[in-house]
Design an enzyme around this catalytic site. Structure first.
Site, PDB file in Angstrom:
ATOM      1  N   CYS A  25      10.607  -0.946   0.687  1.00  0.00           N
ATOM      2  CA  CYS A  25       9.776  -2.095   1.041  1.00  0.00           C
ATOM      3  C   CYS A  25       9.397  -2.953  -0.163  1.00  0.00           C
ATOM      4  CB  CYS A  25       8.505  -1.636   1.760  1.00  0.00           C
ATOM      5  SG  CYS A  25       7.436  -0.616   0.740  1.00  0.00           S
ATOM      6  N   HIS A  78      -5.929 -17.027  -2.307  1.00  0.00           N
ATOM      7  CA  HIS A  78      -6.026 -17.461  -0.908  1.00  0.00           C
ATOM      8  C   HIS A  78      -4.981 -18.489  -0.559  1.00  0.00           C
ATOM      9  CE1 HIS A  78     -10.588 -16.419  -0.992  1.00  0.00           C
ATOM     10  NE2 HIS A  78      -9.804 -15.358  -0.944  1.00  0.00           N
TER      11      HIS A  78
END
Ligand code: PEP
Ligand code: MG
Length: 746
Positions: A671, A362
């Site tokens: 990507c 996170h």
């Protein structure tokens, strides 16, 4: 009165007039725990543990018996930092016999390390004649006594760790780390956390202390609610988008109300510890457990708990949590939760060093979204640094310098000034198109994982989103969202993109990207295991829900869906069939529905004729393609530089792919992380791949590079380099030399 409570009450009496003699302490513990032996070993210079006091062993062994850290049961407990509970200690492989102690008759042993602020100050051990395993309460009590002992030893200033700290603490040190979010920052250290012990260890009145703890828990939970609410009105600028922050914070709030760790704190208060000491105890246990846990998501949950430990200590202190501004400071933390990072960001920190944090965690996700340089894995940094000491955080290169000397400081001053000037120059490129010096328009797209990154579309003037990693938001919230929630996220992405294309990648879970609670299959090679599209095809309800959410979000707009980890054309067909089945049921249908795949499994390269007939676009995931091509795990640091994208086999493969896609009229982009690196990016363009997707931080520097690159000239040169490089491990140097000679801004 229970044993722990009585023992702690007697220890409080013992320590009331200052530090208790160690002899009294071991006698008291032996009597209360009914053990025949209780001994304290103290760490001495040279990583030696010396018997400092004993009840039960021969007194003449005190000051004589010595063990190296790692030697014997006592040394092993010190080395591992974990208790050892052995019914038959003498037959343990680590056991060493010291005749002078007279310990031959004692079979069972419980050895608990005495730790403080990351240092092992000694070991506390009890022994009995009968072979017995000490029960959980006994282990808990001995650990509590070890914590008290650690405070006594630290106050007495008699430890090796401290005297060594006095010497080592003045020298410059470099710490190797890994990058969580790029950038350079320098400033004074601010420390997060709980490394310094509580001022008061024992409670005078456990019942009143329990009430104090309850009040603090309520204040902490209210503070977290307020923080989540306060993040809502903040929009624009570098402030994270409120809804996306909510995704993370909601998961975090669940931990705050979770009762497991709070119950353990309450139990420790009930046994007679002060509330602060109880919180430190539980936090210490968590850290020890953390060292042994390998599951990245479990580690992140524990990081959230540690975040809350800091808040609870603040609440006990009647502080409202961190509020003082610390502009330009570098935050050092063992672990960092998302709410804490948001707090500190609002106080003006310039960078973050987390000792233990994963790039998918996170805090790392938020640091990238906030543009805050961040590193992890700088082992020992938190213990070595003092508040206010100067730190250089070089997240670009994955390193930190503590107390850097003048020359290092000056070098980084120059690097930072150049970087700042470069960035000011880049800002002017925001609205400029991505065009090479010879006028070729290149498509630069963003890799995005959270909605809070969406403002970067306008901030960089990118041409769209070349990779929306849909699993990231779910990992951040800790669960798979339902169709409505998913659809609202995807719809916000399409709103922000407007006319610009967005390639939505379906869930790429599995491998190391596990949701909490989802059963982790036992796999030898999770990267090559049951992950990604394989999970989606085997659990079609999950994939269909996501496809439905995407179609609903599109609501008549264009929609591009990309499937990850496609290994066979049959898998691609199966996935596309599910998409078309959902599309047939949902109205309005997308204005245009494009279906494509990531090319990251080499087998697909040998199915190009069929695959290119059926796909609308291809995006090369070089991160996975490189790991499967070279059989080199992308997460293994020792292999990070061993195989080069700029090598003949990869360049041949990509050149061939580009030609075949052009021939088939299929759009091709790259990507993987390589597309963001200057030499790799110019080479991909040189091979004829016209579209690159990258993290937002790379877009403006890439526009600056393109403005200095004569692509037609480079293309010619690249062909020559490739013709002359048969058998070479890398052609990087030749490409770099050409870029230098032609003043390309790499
Ligand atoms: C890749 O593999 O290159 C890619 C872009 O996907 P991810 O990094 O999410 O696996
Ligand atoms: Mg991949």
């Amino acid at each position: 009165m229970s044993t722990p409570r009585r023992l702690l009450a007697r220890l409080r009496d013992l320590t009331a007039r200052g530090n208790a003699p160690l002899g009294d302490l071991v006698r008291l513990v032996a009597a209360e725990l009914v053990t025949e032996v209780c001994s304290v070993y103290i760490t001495r210079p040279g990583e030696i543990l010396e018997l400092a006091a004993t009840e039960g062993l021969r007194p003449e062994a005190v000051g004589t018996t010595r063990l190296r850290i790692g030697e014997g049961i006592v040394g092993l407990a010190a080395a591992t930092g974990a208790p050892l509970n052995l019914p038959d200690a003498q037959n343990h492989p680590a056991f060493v016999y010291r005749g002078e102690t007279g310990e031959a008759p004692y079979s069972s042993m419980l050895a608990v390390p005495v730790r403080r602020a990351g240092h092992t100050l000694g070991v506390l051990a009890v022994q009995n004649r009968n072979p017995r395993r000490y029960d959980a309460d006994e282990v808990e009590v001995l650990e509590t006594v070890a914590m008290l002992l650690a405070e006594m030893l630290a106050t007495a200033g008699s430890t090796e760790a401290q005297s060594e700290g006095g010497l080592v603490g003045t020298l410059p040190r470099r710490f190797a780390a890994s990058t969580l979010a790029p950038g350079i920052a320098m400033g004074p250290a601010v420390m997060l956390g709980t490394s310094h012990g509580p001022r008061r260890l024992l409670a005078d009145d456990p019942i009143a202390e329990q009430a104090r703890l309850d009040r603090a828990v309520r204040a902490m939970q209210a503070g977290i609610d307020a923080l989540i609410e306060a993040s809502l009105p903040k929009t624009g600028g570098s402030q994270p988008d409120a809804a996306a922050s909510r995704e993370i914070l909601d998961a975090y709030r669940l931990v705050a109300s979770g009762s497991g760790w709070l119950k353990r704190v309450a139990d420790a208060v009930n046994s007679g510890l002060s509330a602060e000491a109880a919180v430190h105890r539980v936090a210490g246990d968590l850290r020890d457990r953390m060292r042994r846990v390998t599951d990245p998501y479990l580690r992140e949950r524990l990081a959230d708990i540690e975040d809350m430990v800091g808040r609870l200590l603040s609440a006990l202190d009647n502080r409202a949590g961190p509020t003082q501004p610390v502009p330009g400071a570098i935050l050092l933390a063992r672990r960092l939760g998302p709410a804490e990072l948001l707090d500190w960001h609002s106080r003006g920190i310039a960078g973050v060093a987390i000792e233990e944090g994963s790039a998918g965690g996170h805090a790392a996700i938020l640091a990238r979204a906030l543009g805050l340089p961040a590193i992890s894995g700088a082992r020992g940094l938190v213990d070595a640094a003092e508040e206010g000491e100067h730190i250089i955080l070089d997240a670009d290169e994955g390193q930190a310098f503590l107390r850097p000397d003048r020359d290092v400081r000056h070098a980084f001053d120059r690097a930072l000034a150049a970087r700042t000037a470069r960035q000011a120059g880049y800002a002017t490129l925001r609205t400029a198109p991505a065009v090479t010096r010879d006028g070729q328009r290149i498509r630069l797209m963003l890799n995005v994982g959270l909605t809070l990154e969406l403002p970067q579309l306008d901030a960089t003037g990118a041409d769209g989103i070349g990779l929306f990693r849909s699993e990231i938001a779910m990992l951040a919230r800790g669960a798979i969202a339902d169709v409505a929630d998913q659809s609202s996220v995807y719809s916000r992405v399409l709103d922000a993109a407007g006319d610009r294309p967005v390639l939505f990648r379906t869930l790429d879970l599995g491998g190391d990207k596990l949701l909490p609670g989802s059963p982790a299959p036992e796999e030898e090679n999770p990267a090559m295991g049951w992950r990604s599209l394989r999970v989606g095809l085997d659990r079609p309800a999950l994939l269909r829900r996501q496809l439905r959410a995407l179609l609903l979000a599109a609501g008549g707009r264009n929609l591009s869906v990309m499937f990850p980890m496609v290994a066979t054309v049959a898998e691609f067909r199966a996935a596309r069939t599910l998409l078309l089945a959902e599309a047939a049921r949902i109205r309005p249908e997308p204005a245009k529905l494009s279906v494509g795949a990531m090319l990251e499994v080499p087998a697909l390269l040998w199915q190009l004729p069929a695959f290119l007939r059926e796909t609308d676009f291809v995006s090369v995931g070089t991160n996975d393609l490189m790991q499967f091509l070279f059989a080199a795990d992308r997460g293994t640091p020792a292999l990070a530089h061993r195989y080069d994208l700029l090598s003949p086999p990869v360049l041949d493969l990509l050149a061939d792919l580009a030609a075949r896609c052009a021939e088939a009229g299929v759009e091709l982009s790259v990507c993987g992380e390589h597309a963001a690196r200057p030499l790799e990016a110019m080479t991909l363009l040189g091979l004829g791949i016209p579209s690159l997707s990258m993290p937002s931080s790379a877009v403006l520097p890439m526009k600056a590079l393109l403005a200095t690159l004569h692509l037609a000239d480079f293309r010619q040169m690249l062909s020559a380099i490739r013709r002359n490089s048969s058998g070479a491990a890398s052609v990087r140097e030749a490409i770099a030399a050409w870029a230098r000679e032609h003043d390309v801004a790499v």
